[in-house]
Design a protein around this motif. Structure first.
Motif, PDB file in Angstrom:
ATOM      1  N   MET A   1       1.103  -1.393   0.159  1.00  0.00           N
ATOM      2  CA  MET A   1       0.296   0.016  -0.739  1.00  0.00           C
ATOM      3  C   MET A   1       0.585   1.164   0.181  1.00  0.00           C
ATOM      4  N   GLU A   2       0.511   2.358  -0.267  1.00  0.00           N
ATOM      5  CA  GLU A   2       1.538   3.600  -1.025  1.00  0.00           C
ATOM      6  C   GLU A   2       0.648   4.383  -0.470  1.00  0.00           C
ATOM      7  N   GLU A   3       0.678   5.646   0.543  1.00  0.00           N
ATOM      8  CA  GLU A   3       0.479   6.560   1.546  1.00  0.00           C
ATOM      9  C   GLU A   3       0.727   7.660   0.543  1.00  0.00           C
ATOM     10  N   LEU A   7      -1.315  14.996   1.296  1.00  0.00           N
ATOM     11  CA  LEU A   7      -2.750  14.733   1.439  1.00  0.00           C
ATOM     12  C   LEU A   7      -3.185  14.525   2.796  1.00  0.00           C
ATOM     13  N   VAL A   8      -4.066  15.439   2.720  1.00  0.00           N
ATOM     14  CA  VAL A   8      -4.886  14.599   3.805  1.00  0.00           C
ATOM     15  C   VAL A   8      -6.615  14.716   3.557  1.00  0.00           C
ATOM     16  N   LYS A   9      -7.332  13.770   3.866  1.00  0.00           N
ATOM     17  CA  LYS A   9      -9.203  13.951   2.810  1.00  0.00           C
ATOM     18  C   LYS A   9      -9.874  14.352   4.331  1.00  0.00           C
ATOM     19  N   PRO A 104      -5.096   9.742   2.316  1.00  0.00           N
ATOM     20  CA  PRO A 104      -5.677   8.272   1.876  1.00  0.00           C
ATOM     21  C   PRO A 104      -4.404   7.170   1.182  1.00  0.00           C
ATOM     22  N   THR A 105      -5.102   5.924   1.144  1.00  0.00           N
ATOM     23  CA  THR A 105      -4.224   5.047   0.556  1.00  0.00           C
ATOM     24  C   THR A 105      -4.155   4.545  -0.263  1.00  0.00           C
TER      25      THR A 105
END
Length: 109
Positions: A1-3, A7-9, A104-105
């Motif tokens: 998995m890649e963050e 960025l922030v939602k 998000p990831t």
């Protein structure tokens, strides 16, 4: 998995009071969208109404998703006078809300 880097939602689930007219909700959504132009770290706003056919929404009818460049950007947004004024107005028409911030990831299969 890649963050996603930085960025922030910012997710807001809302249920408006039963006596709030649809036109008033439209005005609130337009005012929310204007914050993108007033608060630099707020990069975008998407919104929609619940369309699920299950009854798992717990009464929440509207979803708002904002994208920020960082968690510091969210903090700047939350403290910004334009947001504070808008949030007070929004809350006066909301019966209940839930707010979630997440990074998000992407799932790589």
């Amino acid at each position: 998995m890649e963050e996603a880097k930085g960025l922030v939602k910012h997710i807001v689930l809302a249920k408006f009071k039963d006596d709030v007219a649809p036109e008033r909700i439209e005005d609130l959504i337009k005012a929310y969208a204007k914050l993108v132009h007033l608060i630099p770290p707020m990069k975008s706003l998407h919104w929609g109404k619940d369309v699920s056919d299950t009854n798992l929404h717990q009464g929440f009818t509207h979803v708002f998703e904002s994208t920020f460049e960082s968690i510091e950007g969210v903090a700047e947004y939350e403290a910004h006078p334009a947001h504070v004024e808008y949030a007070n107005l929004f809350l006066s028409f909301a019966e209940k809300i839930v707010v979630v911030n997440y990074k998000p990831t992407t799932v790589n299969l």
